[in-house]
Design a protein around this motif. Structure first.
Motif, PDB file in Angstrom:
ATOM      1  N   GLU A 268      13.770  -0.837  -3.427  1.00 34.19           N
ATOM      2  CA  GLU A 268      14.618  -1.158  -2.288  1.00 34.19           C
ATOM      3  C   GLU A 268      13.906  -0.980  -0.951  1.00 34.19           C
ATOM      4  O   GLU A 268      14.166  -1.727  -0.003  1.00 34.19           O
ATOM      5  CB  GLU A 268      15.883  -0.300  -2.319  1.00 34.19           C
ATOM      6  N   THR A 269      13.010   0.004  -0.873  1.00 35.64           N
ATOM      7  CA  THR A 269      12.343   0.307   0.390  1.00 35.64           C
ATOM      8  C   THR A 269      11.144  -0.596   0.655  1.00 35.64           C
ATOM      9  O   THR A 269      10.880  -0.967   1.811  1.00 35.64           O
ATOM     10  CB  THR A 269      11.891   1.773   0.418  1.00 35.64           C
ATOM     11  N   TYR A 270      10.445  -0.972  -0.400  1.00 37.91           N
ATOM     12  CA  TYR A 270       9.190  -1.708  -0.203  1.00 37.91           C
ATOM     13  C   TYR A 270       9.137  -3.064  -0.926  1.00 37.91           C
ATOM     14  O   TYR A 270       8.954  -4.107  -0.288  1.00 37.91           O
ATOM     15  CB  TYR A 270       8.002  -0.842  -0.655  1.00 37.91           C
ATOM     16  N   ILE A 271       9.287  -3.052  -2.245  1.00 38.95           N
ATOM     17  CA  ILE A 271       9.030  -4.260  -3.023  1.00 38.95           C
ATOM     18  C   ILE A 271       9.983  -5.396  -2.640  1.00 38.95           C
ATOM     19  O   ILE A 271       9.558  -6.538  -2.440  1.00 38.95           O
ATOM     20  CB  ILE A 271       9.121  -3.986  -4.535  1.00 38.95           C
ATOM     21  N   GLN A 272      11.278  -5.091  -2.544  1.00 39.11           N
ATOM     22  CA  GLN A 272      12.250  -6.130  -2.216  1.00 39.11           C
ATOM     23  C   GLN A 272      12.118  -6.644  -0.779  1.00 39.11           C
ATOM     24  O   GLN A 272      12.720  -7.661  -0.428  1.00 39.11           O
ATOM     25  CB  GLN A 272      13.672  -5.612  -2.446  1.00 39.11           C
TER      26      GLN A 272
ATOM     27  N   GLU B 195       0.835  -1.203   0.000  1.00 40.50           N
ATOM     28  CA  GLU B 195       0.000   0.000   0.000  1.00 40.50           C
ATOM     29  C   GLU B 195       0.869   1.252   0.000  1.00 40.50           C
ATOM     30  O   GLU B 195       0.583   2.223  -0.722  1.00 40.50           O
ATOM     31  CB  GLU B 195      -0.908  -0.030   1.227  1.00 40.50           C
ATOM     32  N   GLN B 196       1.932   1.242   0.803  1.00 39.38           N
ATOM     33  CA  GLN B 196       2.838   2.399   0.826  1.00 39.38           C
ATOM     34  C   GLN B 196       3.555   2.550  -0.513  1.00 39.38           C
ATOM     35  O   GLN B 196       3.728   3.676  -1.015  1.00 39.38           O
ATOM     36  CB  GLN B 196       3.854   2.227   1.957  1.00 39.38           C
ATOM     37  N   ALA B 197       3.949   1.434  -1.096  1.00 40.83           N
ATOM     38  CA  ALA B 197       4.629   1.492  -2.396  1.00 40.83           C
ATOM     39  C   ALA B 197       3.704   2.047  -3.468  1.00 40.83           C
ATOM     40  O   ALA B 197       4.124   2.864  -4.305  1.00 40.83           O
ATOM     41  CB  ALA B 197       5.104   0.093  -2.788  1.00 40.83           C
TER      42      ALA B 197
END
Length: 482
Positions: free
Chosen positions: A135-139, A42-44
């Motif tokens: 890098e922050t969310y998906i991975q 959701e954040q991504a």
């Protein structure tokens, strides 16, 4: 079509703890570890839409799908293209963003072709903003961290992917099959070997999936490969034995019996057929096929050594054994009631082969043999009964059987010196001196000097302890005479 084995019922007196533990682990991972995925996604999506990346990637995605359909023959992706176009037309921006972010093959396509797709300024902006989101969310999504990604295969993900699931429907379906198959295979192999075999099947299933998906960035998650391994182990354990299967076809369901191994090629053929003809359904058919072969192969290769099936696995459960014993025992007793002693004897002997720990059967056989004390069978049954009662700590019954034989069968087939000696020792322990002396006299007549001397010494010492001087003196004199 669905075919699953249904040969056994769960014995809750001995629960399948490893199977239940695996199920619980999957549930806990899904509820607590994977629960954070929706928040991260959701954040991504929010940052993705705010940065305007959807406007950059949207046209590229449509072109990407069209290339896949026209030049690479992936006709099944027509439905993805139609769905994408519908989302754009209806301004479903959030779902549009999810589609673009979660298509990992598309992301690799953008990385490889960004110089062609965008002008320099757009390319720099896209790379900078997309890298932050990745890098922050998906991975950090569970499937990206611990799922099995063929293009980035690692040893630990061959195990961790087995405990991840994509949805409630996915996990519930897998856990149902894990329970239906797991409790039987765990009973057959034992908890420790079952757990290791389960994980190895899952790992080998992942290897097969990787071989057929080389270079793919789409993560594999779920216990389906491991469960397919259980199916392979299940049929390999039973081999050519006919077992019961449940099948479901459309709205019709029923049971049938067939050799266990006959179902393996059916399952395997179905997975391979679906791989080639079912299209992009999101189901890892080759992982299932790999699991089936891995499970069956492990049992066949190691079934006579490390992965050997427990001997008691094929024995009926206790309740079933009790029912069978009750039925057989009633039939034998009915034969006794009709005085059909030969039939009753055969029935009791057959029961004793299956239930050797039931002392009542030996007692019946002893009583039947006693009808003909002139036959050697009476001697053998008497010895069996004496040994059995002594092992069950029933010395009175042992002495009684010996005394009865002396009156009925000794004149036909005498007992051995060892038999009388055992009765003497048992009588002394029970403080039955009358029986002990009687056993000593029988022992003397059996002509075994060594046993006779030792028995005489024991009797002398026992009477001395009891301060019965005449008896003690009598046995001391016998010792000196010998």
């Amino acid at each position: 079509m669905l075919i699953i084995p249904a040969e056994n019922a769960v014995n809750w007196k001995r629960p399948p703890w490893v199977t239940l533990g695996l199920m619980l682990t999957c549930i806990l991972v899904f509820l607590f570890y994977q629960a954070g995925d929706s928040r991260k996604l959701e954040q991504a999506v929010g940052i993705y839409l705010d940065s305007g990346l959807a406007l950059l990637e949207g046209p590229a995605y449509e072109d990407y799908l069209q290339r896949k359909i026209r030049f690479e023959g992936e006709d099944e992706r027509v439905f993805e293209l139609q769905r994408f176009q519908k989302l754009r037309a209806e301004d479903e921006n959030s779902w549009l963003a999810v589609s673009l972010l979660m298509d990992r093959e598309f992301y690799q396509y953008l990385l490889q072709n960004r110089d062609v797709i965008w002008a320099p300024a757009e390319r720099v902006r896209w790379l900078e903003q997309r890298t932050i989101i990745e890098e922050t969310y998906i991975q950090r999504l569970s499937a990206q961290k611990l799922g099995l990604i063929p293009a980035k295969l690692s040893l630990y993900t061959l195990v961790t992917y087995q405990f991840l699931h994509g949805s409630w429907g996915h996990i519930i379906g897998n856990l149902v099959f894990l329970f239906l198959l797991g409790f039987t295979v765990e009973k057959a192999l034992g908890p420790g070997r079952f757990l290791l075999a389960y994980l190895v099947c899952g790992a080998l299933s992942g290897v097969v999936f990787t071989v057929f998906s080389l270079g793919s960035y789409i993560p594999l998650v779920g216990a389906s490969g491991s469960i397919s391994g259980l199916m392979g182990m299940y049929v390999a354990i039973y081999g050519l034995q006919k077992i019961r299967f449940f099948y479901f076809l459309g709205v019709y369901f029923n049971y049938f019996r067939a050799p266990a191994l006959a179902i393996l090629p059916v399952w395997l053929g179905k997975e391979i057929y679906d791989y080639w003809f079912a299209g992009a359904t999101g189901v890892a058919y080759m992982a299932h096929a790999g699991g089936l072969l891995a499970g069956a192969g492990l049992v066949w290769l190691l079934g006579k050594s490390w992965l050997q099936v427990r001997e008691e696995f094929f024995e009926p459960e206790e309740d079933e054994q009790d029912d069978r014993f009750t039925t057989g025992y009633a039939q034998a007793m009915a034969s006794l009631g009709r005085m059909d002693f030969d039939l009753a004897k055969r029935q009791f002997e057959a029961l004793r082969e299956h239930y050797p720990d039931r002392p009542i059967l030996l007692e019946h056989l002893y009583n039947l043999a006693k009808l003909r004390p002139d036959l050697p069978e009476y001697l053998s049954r008497t010895r069996e009964l004496m040994n059995d009662t002594l092992s069950r700590r029933q010395p009175e019954k042992m002495i009684a059987a010996w005394q009865e034989y002396l009156s009925k069968g000794e004149s036909y087939h005498p007992l051995a010196a060892e038999d009388h000696n055992r009765v003497l020792f048992t009588s002394l322990k029970q403080h039955d001196l009358k029986a002990a002396e009687k056993a000593f006299e029988r022992l003397r007549s059996a002509d075994d000097p060594l046993l006779t001397i030792e028995a005489c010494r024991l009797l002398a010492e026992e009477f001395e302890k009891l301060q019965i001087a005449p008896k003690a003196r009598h046995y001391r004199q016998l010792l000196q005479a010998d």
